[in-house]
Design a protein around this motif. Structure first.
Motif, PDB file in Angstrom:
ATOM      1  N   MET A 173      20.011  34.847  -1.462  1.00 36.62           N
ATOM      2  CA  MET A 173      19.093  34.672  -2.582  1.00 36.62           C
ATOM      3  C   MET A 173      17.879  33.883  -2.093  1.00 36.62           C
ATOM      4  SD  MET A 173      21.316  33.926  -5.994  1.00 36.62           S
ATOM      5  CE  MET A 173      22.556  32.813  -5.405  1.00 36.62           C
ATOM      6  N   ALA A 174      16.802  34.001  -2.827  1.00 36.21           N
ATOM      7  CA  ALA A 174      15.590  33.229  -2.516  1.00 36.21           C
ATOM      8  C   ALA A 174      15.816  31.767  -2.846  1.00 36.21           C
ATOM      9  CB  ALA A 174      14.414  33.753  -3.331  1.00 36.21           C
ATOM     10  N   GLU A 175      15.134  30.919  -2.127  1.00 35.78           N
ATOM     11  CA  GLU A 175      15.062  29.495  -2.472  1.00 35.78           C
ATOM     12  C   GLU A 175      13.947  29.339  -3.501  1.00 35.78           C
ATOM     13  OE1 GLU A 175      17.110  27.176  -1.433  1.00 35.78           O
ATOM     14  OE2 GLU A 175      18.166  28.478  -0.013  1.00 35.78           O
ATOM     15  N   PRO A 176      14.094  28.442  -4.459  1.00 33.61           N
ATOM     16  CA  PRO A 176      13.044  28.273  -5.472  1.00 33.61           C
ATOM     17  C   PRO A 176      11.655  28.025  -4.881  1.00 33.61           C
ATOM     18  CG  PRO A 176      15.019  27.125  -6.159  1.00 33.61           C
ATOM     19  CD  PRO A 176      15.265  27.607  -4.745  1.00 33.61           C
ATOM     20  N   GLU A 177      11.583  27.299  -3.762  1.00 36.80           N
ATOM     21  CA  GLU A 177      10.268  27.006  -3.174  1.00 36.80           C
ATOM     22  C   GLU A 177       9.594  28.266  -2.619  1.00 36.80           C
ATOM     23  OE1 GLU A 177      13.424  25.575  -0.191  1.00 36.80           O
ATOM     24  OE2 GLU A 177      13.064  25.306  -2.329  1.00 36.80           O
ATOM     25  N   GLU A 178      10.372  29.297  -2.285  1.00 37.17           N
ATOM     26  CA  GLU A 178       9.775  30.549  -1.820  1.00 37.17           C
ATOM     27  C   GLU A 178       9.069  31.270  -2.976  1.00 37.17           C
ATOM     28  OE1 GLU A 178      12.616  31.849   1.857  1.00 37.17           O
ATOM     29  OE2 GLU A 178      13.546  31.835  -0.134  1.00 37.17           O
ATOM     30  N   ILE A 179       9.619  31.173  -4.148  1.00 42.12           N
ATOM     31  CA  ILE A 179       8.982  31.755  -5.329  1.00 42.12           C
ATOM     32  C   ILE A 179       7.778  30.899  -5.730  1.00 42.12           C
ATOM     33  CG2 ILE A 179       9.317  32.518  -7.701  1.00 42.12           C
ATOM     34  CD1 ILE A 179      11.023  33.973  -5.392  1.00 42.12           C
ATOM     35  N   ALA A 180       7.933  29.585  -5.643  1.00 40.77           N
ATOM     36  CA  ALA A 180       6.831  28.672  -5.982  1.00 40.77           C
ATOM     37  C   ALA A 180       5.619  28.935  -5.088  1.00 40.77           C
ATOM     38  CB  ALA A 180       7.283  27.222  -5.860  1.00 40.77           C
ATOM     39  N   PHE A 181       5.842  29.254  -3.820  1.00 44.25           N
ATOM     40  CA  PHE A 181       4.733  29.560  -2.923  1.00 44.25           C
ATOM     41  C   PHE A 181       3.944  30.775  -3.408  1.00 44.25           C
ATOM     42  CE2 PHE A 181       2.843  31.861   0.596  1.00 44.25           C
ATOM     43  CZ  PHE A 181       2.002  30.887   1.114  1.00 44.25           C
ATOM     44  N   ALA A 182       4.660  31.811  -3.870  1.00 38.02           N
ATOM     45  CA  ALA A 182       3.975  33.009  -4.383  1.00 38.02           C
ATOM     46  C   ALA A 182       3.108  32.647  -5.585  1.00 38.02           C
ATOM     47  CB  ALA A 182       4.999  34.075  -4.750  1.00 38.02           C
ATOM     48  N   VAL A 183       3.635  31.800  -6.466  1.00 31.37           N
ATOM     49  CA  VAL A 183       2.865  31.353  -7.637  1.00 31.37           C
ATOM     50  C   VAL A 183       1.655  30.545  -7.176  1.00 31.37           C
ATOM     51  CG1 VAL A 183       2.932  29.927  -9.717  1.00 31.37           C
ATOM     52  CG2 VAL A 183       4.886  31.409  -9.156  1.00 31.37           C
ATOM     53  N   ALA A 184       1.873  29.613  -6.265  1.00 30.38           N
ATOM     54  CA  ALA A 184       0.782  28.763  -5.774  1.00 30.38           C
ATOM     55  C   ALA A 184      -0.327  29.596  -5.131  1.00 30.38           C
ATOM     56  CB  ALA A 184       1.317  27.733  -4.778  1.00 30.38           C
ATOM     57  N   PHE A 185       0.051  30.616  -4.393  1.00 25.75           N
ATOM     58  CA  PHE A 185      -0.932  31.508  -3.780  1.00 25.75           C
ATOM     59  C   PHE A 185      -1.862  32.101  -4.838  1.00 25.75           C
ATOM     60  CE2 PHE A 185      -1.738  36.090  -3.117  1.00 25.75           C
ATOM     61  CZ  PHE A 185      -2.731  35.996  -2.157  1.00 25.75           C
ATOM     62  N   LEU A 186      -1.293  32.580  -5.933  1.00 31.98           N
ATOM     63  CA  LEU A 186      -2.098  33.198  -6.992  1.00 31.98           C
ATOM     64  C   LEU A 186      -2.964  32.185  -7.731  1.00 31.98           C
ATOM     65  CD1 LEU A 186       0.549  35.688  -8.367  1.00 31.98           C
ATOM     66  CD2 LEU A 186      -1.524  36.260  -7.065  1.00 31.98           C
ATOM     67  N   CYS A 187      -2.637  30.903  -7.610  1.00 29.05           N
ATOM     68  CA  CYS A 187      -3.395  29.853  -8.297  1.00 29.05           C
ATOM     69  C   CYS A 187      -4.504  29.259  -7.438  1.00 29.05           C
ATOM     70  CB  CYS A 187      -2.446  28.740  -8.753  1.00 29.05           C
ATOM     71  SG  CYS A 187      -1.280  29.285 -10.024  1.00 29.05           S
ATOM     72  N   GLU A 188      -4.523  29.563  -6.156  1.00 26.93           N
ATOM     73  CA  GLU A 188      -5.549  29.021  -5.264  1.00 26.93           C
ATOM     74  C   GLU A 188      -6.934  29.555  -5.626  1.00 26.93           C
ATOM     75  OE1 GLU A 188      -4.980  29.494  -1.106  1.00 26.93           O
ATOM     76  OE2 GLU A 188      -3.000  28.575  -1.126  1.00 26.93           O
ATOM     77  N   GLU A 189      -7.944  28.782  -5.305  1.00 24.41           N
ATOM     78  CA  GLU A 189      -9.332  29.206  -5.528  1.00 24.41           C
ATOM     79  C   GLU A 189      -9.634  30.489  -4.751  1.00 24.41           C
ATOM     80  OE1 GLU A 189     -13.260  29.796  -6.423  1.00 24.41           O
ATOM     81  OE2 GLU A 189     -11.743  28.663  -7.503  1.00 24.41           O
ATOM     82  N   ARG A 190      -9.091  30.613  -3.550  1.00 29.80           N
ATOM     83  CA  ARG A 190      -9.345  31.792  -2.722  1.00 29.80           C
ATOM     84  C   ARG A 190      -8.731  33.057  -3.314  1.00 29.80           C
ATOM     85  NH1 ARG A 190      -7.267  29.444   2.812  1.00 29.80           N
ATOM     86  NH2 ARG A 190      -5.844  28.513   1.302  1.00 29.80           N
ATOM     87  N   ALA A 191      -7.867  32.933  -4.322  1.00 34.39           N
ATOM     88  CA  ALA A 191      -7.252  34.094  -4.970  1.00 34.39           C
ATOM     89  C   ALA A 191      -8.022  34.498  -6.222  1.00 34.39           C
ATOM     90  CB  ALA A 191      -5.799  33.776  -5.318  1.00 34.39           C
ATOM     91  N   ARG A 192      -9.253  34.037  -6.338  1.00 32.39           N
ATOM     92  CA  ARG A 192     -10.044  34.274  -7.554  1.00 32.39           C
ATOM     93  C   ARG A 192     -10.339  35.743  -7.829  1.00 32.39           C
ATOM     94  NH1 ARG A 192     -13.154  31.725  -3.902  1.00 32.39           N
ATOM     95  NH2 ARG A 192     -14.874  32.889  -2.987  1.00 32.39           N
ATOM     96  N   TRP A 193     -10.189  36.622  -6.830  1.00 37.55           N
ATOM     97  CA  TRP A 193     -10.473  38.037  -7.020  1.00 37.55           C
ATOM     98  C   TRP A 193      -9.190  38.842  -7.233  1.00 37.55           C
ATOM     99  CZ3 TRP A 193     -14.809  39.554  -8.678  1.00 37.55           C
ATOM    100  CH2 TRP A 193     -15.219  40.888  -8.593  1.00 37.55           C
ATOM    101  N   ILE A 194      -8.079  38.161  -7.275  1.00 39.38           N
ATOM    102  CA  ILE A 194      -6.798  38.833  -7.523  1.00 39.38           C
ATOM    103  C   ILE A 194      -6.487  38.705  -9.004  1.00 39.38           C
ATOM    104  CG2 ILE A 194      -4.336  38.876  -6.998  1.00 39.38           C
ATOM    105  CD1 ILE A 194      -5.079  37.639  -4.247  1.00 39.38           C
ATOM    106  N   ASN A 195      -6.440  39.829  -9.665  1.00 34.17           N
ATOM    107  CA  ASN A 195      -6.218  39.858 -11.110  1.00 34.17           C
ATOM    108  C   ASN A 195      -5.410  41.101 -11.453  1.00 34.17           C
ATOM    109  OD1 ASN A 195      -6.712  38.984 -13.886  1.00 34.17           O
ATOM    110  ND2 ASN A 195      -7.969  40.827 -14.032  1.00 34.17           N
ATOM    111  N   GLY A 196      -4.407  40.925 -12.302  1.00 33.99           N
ATOM    112  CA  GLY A 196      -3.560  42.040 -12.698  1.00 33.99           C
ATOM    113  C   GLY A 196      -2.510  42.393 -11.665  1.00 33.99           C
TER     114      GLY A 196
END
Length: 189
Positions: free
Chosen positions: A154-177
C-alpha cells in the motif's frame, strides 16, 4: 464533515487565523465495504453526506476567502471511482461524484476565482480508515494490492501528500482539471 455547519466553522477558523484561504484540500472520506445486498440507506446517507456533501460545502464556503489568482482546490477522489473492487458500490459512487465535481469546477471556478481545481486519486493507502476495512474485505483487496507494479504494497500517506503538494505549488499554476492517480500503477486510465 457530515453536518451542514462543520465546513463553515472550519473556514471561519482558517480565516480568523490567516485572513484568507490559499489551499482547499477536500480530504474527507469514509467507506462501507459490504455486498450490494447488505448496503443500507443509512450507509448511503452517511457516505453521500460525508464524501459528497462535505466536499461540496467546504469548497462552496471557502470560495469567498480563496486567494485570488493563486488559490488551489485539490479533491481527494479514489481509484475506486474508476476501477472499484467488489463491495464498494456507495463509496465508489461518492468518489465518482468528487471526480465529477473536479471536472465541473475546473471549468467553472478559475475564470471567477483565478484558482486551479484538481484531484488526486490514491490507491490503497496505509491510513487508519483503510485499517478498518475488515478481514473479509482485505481478502478481496490483498491480491489487488499485491499486483501493484511499483511494489506489492500500500502507499504511505506521505506519498499521497506529495502528489497533493505538487498540485499546490506555484509552478503548478497551469495544471487545472487534472486527475492525478497515485496508485503505483495499480490503476492506469
Amino acid at each position: 464533515m457530515s453536518t451542514t455547519t462543520a465546513q463553515q466553522k472550519l473556514v471561519d477558523a482558517a480565516v480568523a487565523q490567516w485572513n484568507r484561504i490559499d489551499i482547499v484540500v477536500n480530504c474527507v472520506g469514509v467507506a462501507v465495504n459490504k455486498p450490494l445486498e447488505e448496503q443500507t440507506l443509512e450507509d448511503w446517507d452517511q457516505l453521500v453526506n460525508i464524501n459528497g456533501r462535505g466536499t461540496f460545502l467546504l469548497t462552496q464556503k471557502s470560495l469567498p476567502h480563496l486567494t485570488k489568482g493563486s488559490g488551489r482546490i485539490v479533491n481527494i477522489a479514489s481509484i475506486s471511482s474508476r476501477g472499484p473492487p467488489p463491495n464498494q458500490t456507495i463509496y465508489a459512487g461518492t468518489k465518482g461524484m468528487v471526480d465529477s465535481f473536479t471536472k465541473c469546477w475546473a471549468k467553472e471556478l478559475p475564470p471567477r476565482y483565478g484558482c486551479t481545481v484538481n484531484a488526486v486519486s490514491p490507491g490503497p493507502t496505509k491510513t487508519e480508515g483503510f485499517a478498518t476495512a475488515g478481514d473479509e474485505q482485505m481478502k478481496i483487496l490483498q491480491p489487488i494490492i499485491d499486483q501493484t507494479p511499483v511494489g506489492a504494497r500500500m502507499a504511505e500517506p506521505e506519498e499521497i501528500a506529495f502528489a497533493v503538494a505538487f498540485l499546490c505549488e506555484e509552478r503548478a499554476r497551469w495544471i487545472n482539471g487534472e486527475h492525478l492517480v497515485a496508485s503505483g500503477g495499480l490503476f492506469i486510465d
